[in-house]
Design an enzyme around this catalytic site. Structure first.
Site, short mmCIF file in Angstrom:
data_model
loop_
_atom_site.label_atom_id
_atom_site.label_comp_id
_atom_site.label_asym_id
_atom_site.label_seq_id
_atom_site.Cartn_x
_atom_site.Cartn_y
_atom_site.Cartn_z
N CYS A 84 36.61 42.29 49.76
CA CYS A 84 37.20 41.03 50.23
C CYS A 84 38.61 41.25 50.77
O CYS A 84 39.12 40.43 51.52
CB CYS A 84 37.18 39.96 49.15
SG CYS A 84 38.22 40.33 47.75
N CYS A 89 33.04 40.75 43.68
CA CYS A 89 34.16 39.84 43.53
C CYS A 89 33.62 38.42 43.33
O CYS A 89 32.78 37.96 44.10
CB CYS A 89 35.00 39.94 44.79
SG CYS A 89 35.94 38.51 45.21
N GLU A 90 34.11 37.74 42.29
CA GLU A 90 33.57 36.40 42.01
C GLU A 90 34.11 35.34 42.95
O GLU A 90 33.62 34.22 42.98
CB GLU A 90 33.85 36.02 40.55
CG GLU A 90 35.31 35.76 40.24
CD GLU A 90 35.52 35.46 38.75
OE1 GLU A 90 34.66 35.81 37.93
OE2 GLU A 90 36.56 34.87 38.44
N HIS A 91 35.12 35.69 43.74
CA HIS A 91 35.67 34.71 44.68
C HIS A 91 34.91 34.71 46.01
O HIS A 91 34.81 33.68 46.66
CB HIS A 91 37.14 35.01 44.97
CG HIS A 91 38.00 34.94 43.75
ND1 HIS A 91 38.98 35.86 43.45
CD2 HIS A 91 38.00 34.05 42.73
CE1 HIS A 91 39.57 35.53 42.32
NE2 HIS A 91 38.98 34.45 41.85
N HIS A 92 34.44 35.89 46.41
CA HIS A 92 33.80 35.99 47.73
C HIS A 92 32.37 36.53 47.68
O HIS A 92 31.69 36.55 48.71
CB HIS A 92 34.63 36.91 48.65
CG HIS A 92 36.01 36.41 48.92
ND1 HIS A 92 37.10 36.79 48.15
CD2 HIS A 92 36.49 35.57 49.86
CE1 HIS A 92 38.19 36.19 48.62
NE2 HIS A 92 37.86 35.45 49.66
N HIS A 143 38.38 46.51 46.91
CA HIS A 143 37.77 45.18 46.99
C HIS A 143 37.42 44.93 48.46
O HIS A 143 38.32 44.89 49.31
CB HIS A 143 38.76 44.12 46.51
CG HIS A 143 39.03 44.20 45.04
ND1 HIS A 143 38.78 43.17 44.17
CD2 HIS A 143 39.51 45.23 44.28
CE1 HIS A 143 39.11 43.54 42.95
NE2 HIS A 143 39.56 44.77 42.99
N GLN A 192 38.88 42.15 38.65
CA GLN A 192 39.09 43.47 38.05
C GLN A 192 39.81 43.39 36.70
O GLN A 192 39.54 44.19 35.81
CB GLN A 192 39.88 44.34 39.04
CG GLN A 192 39.91 45.80 38.62
CD GLN A 192 40.50 46.69 39.68
OE1 GLN A 192 40.25 46.49 40.87
NE2 GLN A 192 41.28 47.67 39.27
N1 LIG Z 1 43.63 38.83 40.67
C1 LIG Z 1 42.55 39.16 41.38
N2 LIG Z 1 42.37 38.59 42.60
C2 LIG Z 1 41.28 38.96 43.29
C3 LIG Z 1 40.33 39.89 42.83
N3 LIG Z 1 39.37 40.03 43.78
C4 LIG Z 1 39.74 39.23 44.79
N4 LIG Z 1 40.90 38.57 44.51
C5 LIG Z 1 41.70 37.63 45.29
O1 LIG Z 1 41.29 36.31 45.12
C6 LIG Z 1 42.04 35.54 46.04
C7 LIG Z 1 41.30 34.28 46.45
O2 LIG Z 1 42.23 33.58 47.22
P1 LIG Z 1 41.93 32.33 48.18
O3 LIG Z 1 43.19 32.03 48.92
O4 LIG Z 1 41.30 31.25 47.38
O5 LIG Z 1 40.80 32.93 49.14
P2 LIG Z 1 40.87 33.33 50.66
O6 LIG Z 1 41.31 32.16 51.48
O7 LIG Z 1 39.56 33.92 51.03
O8 LIG Z 1 42.03 34.42 50.66
P3 LIG Z 1 42.24 35.73 51.55
O9 LIG Z 1 41.47 36.83 50.90
O10 LIG Z 1 43.73 35.97 51.47
O11 LIG Z 1 41.75 35.42 52.94
C8 LIG Z 1 42.35 36.49 47.19
O12 LIG Z 1 43.75 36.69 47.22
C9 LIG Z 1 41.64 37.79 46.78
O13 LIG Z 1 42.31 38.95 47.22
C10 LIG Z 1 40.55 40.46 41.53
O14 LIG Z 1 39.77 41.27 41.03
N5 LIG Z 1 41.66 40.06 40.86
ZN LIG Z 2 37.14 38.53 46.73
#
Ligand SMILES: Nc1nc2c(ncn2[C@@H]2O[C@H](COP(=O)(O)OP(=O)(O)OP(=O)(O)O)[C@@H](O)[C@H]2O)c(=O)[nH]1
Ligand SMILES: [Zn+2]
Length: 219
Positions: free
Chosen positions: A178, A107-110, A176, A148
């Site tokens: 995360c 996952c590119e966010h985490h 995921h 994804q």
């Molecule tokens: N659309 C999409 N979102 C993703 C994917 N993988 C992870 N995410 C989401 O990216 C979002 C990042 O949100 P943020 O609010 O910035 O991060 P965060 O505070 O860590 O959020 P939480 O996961 O809700 O604790 C989260 O809701 C994740 O579930 C993906 O493949 N597609």
């Molecule tokens: Zn993530």
């Protein structure tokens, strides 16, 4: 659900690309590994970990090598799989489905894993592709920091290009970490994304594909 026309659109064709700087591959892999190693060592030190411990001391190098040579190796176009195509001498004109392709991405966010199954299908426009190349295309795009939706569209776009047809379908069903191992901590949820191009937008053709991959009820 995205259709093939949307992907043909210039704006989306750009936004489906992994965001990379123009100079992304000016530095060679060995230099990247050295630099990541230094930075990862700093992260571990900041967390108070004792880098003289014999179990931890190799970790910065291990992680750096894993990033560049393994789990993010699909960022580098040099690692794109070579595709073998053959003439469709057998005049096979039904869909071909390669299902249950296991993949691991991140996952590119985490920067934690996404893992699941990809199901691919196409209808030949004259050429057939070596089966393993379908798996290799999935692995190549999976080995990047991803979401994804982008992974799904990148695989579909590459299939359309190499097979010279709009008639491709991609379904990905993935977990995921995360979502499961942190944050909301939902261990049951999984995410399904799809792409249906050309003939796969026809309800009967789509239905046949979904029957093969047995995801019909979930979708
Ligand atoms: N659309 C999409 N979102 C993703 C994917 N993988 C992870 N995410 C989401 O990216 C979002 C990042 O949100 P943020 O609010 O910035 O991060 P965060 O505070 O860590 O959020 P939480 O996961 O809700 O604790 C989260 O809701 C994740 O579930 C993906 O493949 N597609
Ligand atoms: Zn993530």
């Amino acid at each position: 659900m995205l259709n093939s026309e949307e992907v043909g659109n210039d704006h989306l064709a750009t936004s489906m690309n992994t965001p990379l700087r123009a100079d992304a591959f000016e530095m060679d892999d060995e230099t990247k590994i050295q630099k990541i190693e230094q930075h990862f060592q700093s992260i571990m030190e900041i967390m108070g970990l004792d880098l003289t411990d014999d179990s931890l001391k190799g970790t910065p190098h291990r992680v750096a090598k894993m990033y560049i040579k393994e789990i993010f190796s699909g960022l580098n176009p040099a690692n794109k799989p070579k595709i073998a195509l053959f003439d469709n001498k057998y005049k096979y004109n039904q869909m071909l489905v390669e299902k249950d392709i296991t993949f691991y991405s991140n996952c590119e966010h985490h920067f934690v894993p996404i893992f699941g199954k990809a199901h691919l299908a196409y209808i030949s426009s004259g050429k057939v592709i070596g089966l393993s190349k379908l798996n290799r295309i999935v692995q190549y795009f999976a080995k990047r920091p991803q979401v994804q939706e982008r992974l799904t569209v990148q695989i579909a776009t590459e299939l359309k290009k190499v097979l010279n047809t709009e008639d491709v379908a991609v379904v990905i069903d993935a977990k995921h970490l995360c979502v499961s191992s942190r944050g909301i901590q939902d261990t049951n949820a999984s995410t399904v994304t799809s792409f249906y191009g050309g003939k796969f937008q026809n309800a009967n053709v789509k239905e046949e594909f979904l029957q093969y991959i047995q995801l019909k009820t979930e979708l």
